[in-house]
Design an enzyme around this catalytic site. Structure first.
Site, PDB file in Angstrom:
ATOM      1  N   GLY A   1      -2.370 -20.574 -28.263  1.00 51.44           N
ATOM      2  CA  GLY A   1      -1.624 -21.260 -29.316  1.00 51.44           C
ATOM      3  C   GLY A   1      -0.982 -20.367 -30.363  1.00 51.44           C
TER       4      GLY A   1
ATOM      5  N   GLU B   1      -4.955 -17.663 -36.102  1.00 50.82           N
ATOM      6  CA  GLU B   1      -4.983 -18.925 -35.343  1.00 50.82           C
ATOM      7  C   GLU B   1      -3.731 -19.751 -35.596  1.00 50.82           C
ATOM      8  OE1 GLU B   1      -5.987 -20.685 -33.089  1.00 50.82           O
ATOM      9  OE2 GLU B   1      -8.159 -20.851 -32.886  1.00 50.82           O
ATOM     10  N   ASP B   2      -3.393 -20.599 -34.650  1.00 52.45           N
ATOM     11  CA  ASP B   2      -2.278 -21.521 -34.849  1.00 52.45           C
ATOM     12  C   ASP B   2      -2.682 -22.645 -35.786  1.00 52.45           C
ATOM     13  OD1 ASP B   2      -4.090 -22.525 -32.987  1.00 52.45           O
ATOM     14  OD2 ASP B   2      -2.580 -23.243 -31.579  1.00 52.45           O
TER      15      ASP B   2
ATOM     16  N   ASP C   1      -8.487 -27.348 -37.074  1.00 50.74           N
ATOM     17  CA  ASP C   1      -8.632 -28.802 -37.074  1.00 50.74           C
ATOM     18  C   ASP C   1     -10.050 -29.104 -37.575  1.00 50.74           C
ATOM     19  OD1 ASP C   1      -8.615 -31.500 -36.428  1.00 50.74           O
ATOM     20  OD2 ASP C   1      -7.917 -31.255 -34.389  1.00 50.74           O
TER      21      ASP C   1
ATOM     22  N   LYS D   1      -5.704 -28.835 -40.913  1.00 52.84           N
ATOM     23  CA  LYS D   1      -5.852 -30.275 -41.168  1.00 52.84           C
ATOM     24  C   LYS D   1      -7.088 -30.471 -42.043  1.00 52.84           C
ATOM     25  CE  LYS D   1      -3.963 -31.714 -36.647  1.00 52.84           C
ATOM     26  NZ  LYS D   1      -4.286 -32.283 -35.322  1.00 52.84           N
TER      27      LYS D   1
ATOM     28  N   PHE E   1      -1.476 -35.570 -34.459  1.00 55.65           N
ATOM     29  CA  PHE E   1      -1.390 -34.624 -33.352  1.00 55.65           C
ATOM     30  C   PHE E   1       0.025 -34.051 -33.290  1.00 55.65           C
ATOM     31  CE2 PHE E   1      -0.933 -33.247 -28.947  1.00 55.65           C
ATOM     32  CZ  PHE E   1      -2.052 -32.427 -28.861  1.00 55.65           C
TER      33      PHE E   1
ATOM     34  N   ASP F   1       0.394 -27.029 -27.976  1.00 55.73           N
ATOM     35  CA  ASP F   1       0.690 -27.783 -26.756  1.00 55.73           C
ATOM     36  C   ASP F   1       0.051 -29.157 -26.723  1.00 55.73           C
ATOM     37  OD1 ASP F   1      -2.020 -26.670 -26.429  1.00 55.73           O
ATOM     38  OD2 ASP F   1      -1.890 -27.488 -24.402  1.00 55.73           O
TER      39      ASP F   1
ATOM     40  N   ARG G   1       4.816 -25.946 -25.978  1.00 53.82           N
ATOM     41  CA  ARG G   1       4.618 -24.734 -26.785  1.00 53.82           C
ATOM     42  C   ARG G   1       5.928 -24.047 -27.144  1.00 53.82           C
ATOM     43  NH1 ARG G   1      -0.906 -23.472 -26.478  1.00 53.82           N
ATOM     44  NH2 ARG G   1      -1.903 -23.805 -24.462  1.00 53.82           N
TER      45      ARG G   1
END
Ligand code: IMP
Ligand code: MG
Length: 181
Positions: free
Chosen positions: A51, A105-106, A109, A137, A158, A165, A171
């Site tokens: 990611g 990190e992308d 969550d 988030k 989402f 992805d 992506r």
């Protein structure tokens, strides 16, 4: 294709929610802080695949100090003696003992993936560990640790695009799209 407002990935429809300009500005702010805070620490950046590949490439181009860059992945495999899924951090052979490590990190969550990564870096006796994530988030976050560099906080929707992805697709988009309810 990249400038439309709605995309379809597999069975789901997504609409543009974060423009690349906003992403780029957020990355610029993170880079500015990293340049100020880590310029004399020779840190090792660990980008978490898949990611974070796009974020990493754009972020690293904005860093102007000596640093090392490597790519890691959390590989999932089933343990032989239990039904539990083991996730092992693979892909780097650097000796991280005592070093300043920045995990890239992308998105964060629930925060559980990052707990696992930090646990394994601590086992390898990393020095200071910092976390840089493009997206977070906050409503979903269950961790009790500090996330040092956050690009953009988003609601609990989402999303796909800019490296993220939905079932391996989506992506490639330059902007970020959120699911249409
Ligand atoms: P966490 O362990 O709950 O923090 O989840 C982190 C991982 O879940 C990320 O590295 C992503 O791979 C994935 N993820 C979380 N939210 C999204 C999303 O909205 N779209 C795509 N992937 C997501
Ligand atoms: Mg990820």
């Amino acid at each position: 294709m990249n400038d439309i407002n709605r995309i379809k990935v597999h069975d789901l429809v997504f609409e543009k929610s974060i423009d690349f300009k906003q992403i780029d500005d957020a990355i610029g702010r993170i880079a500015e802080r990293l340049n100020a805070e880590l310029h004399d620490k020779n840190p090792l950046f660990l980008s978490v695949l898949n990611g974070a590949f796009m974020f990493s490439a754009d972020l690293f181009k904005k860093l102007s100090f000596p640093c090392e860059i490597s790519f890691v992945k959390l590989a999932s495999y089933s343990g032989t003696s239990s039904t539990e899924t083991v996730r092992h951090l693979i892909g780097f052979d650097e000796d991280i003992k005592g070093r300043t490590v920045v995990v890239v990190e992308d998105i964060i969550d629930s925060g559980l993936t990052m707990v696992e990564i930090m646990k394994q870096l601590n086992e390898k006796e990393a020095g200071e560990i910092r976390i840089a994530t493009l997206l977070m988030k906050p409503e979903a976050f269950k961790g009790n640790y500090k996330v040092d560099y956050v690009g953009i906080e988003i609601p609990n929707d989402f999303i796909v695009g800019y490296g993220l992805d939905y079932d391996k697709h989506g992506r490639n988009f330059k902007d970020i799209y959120k699911i249409v309810e």
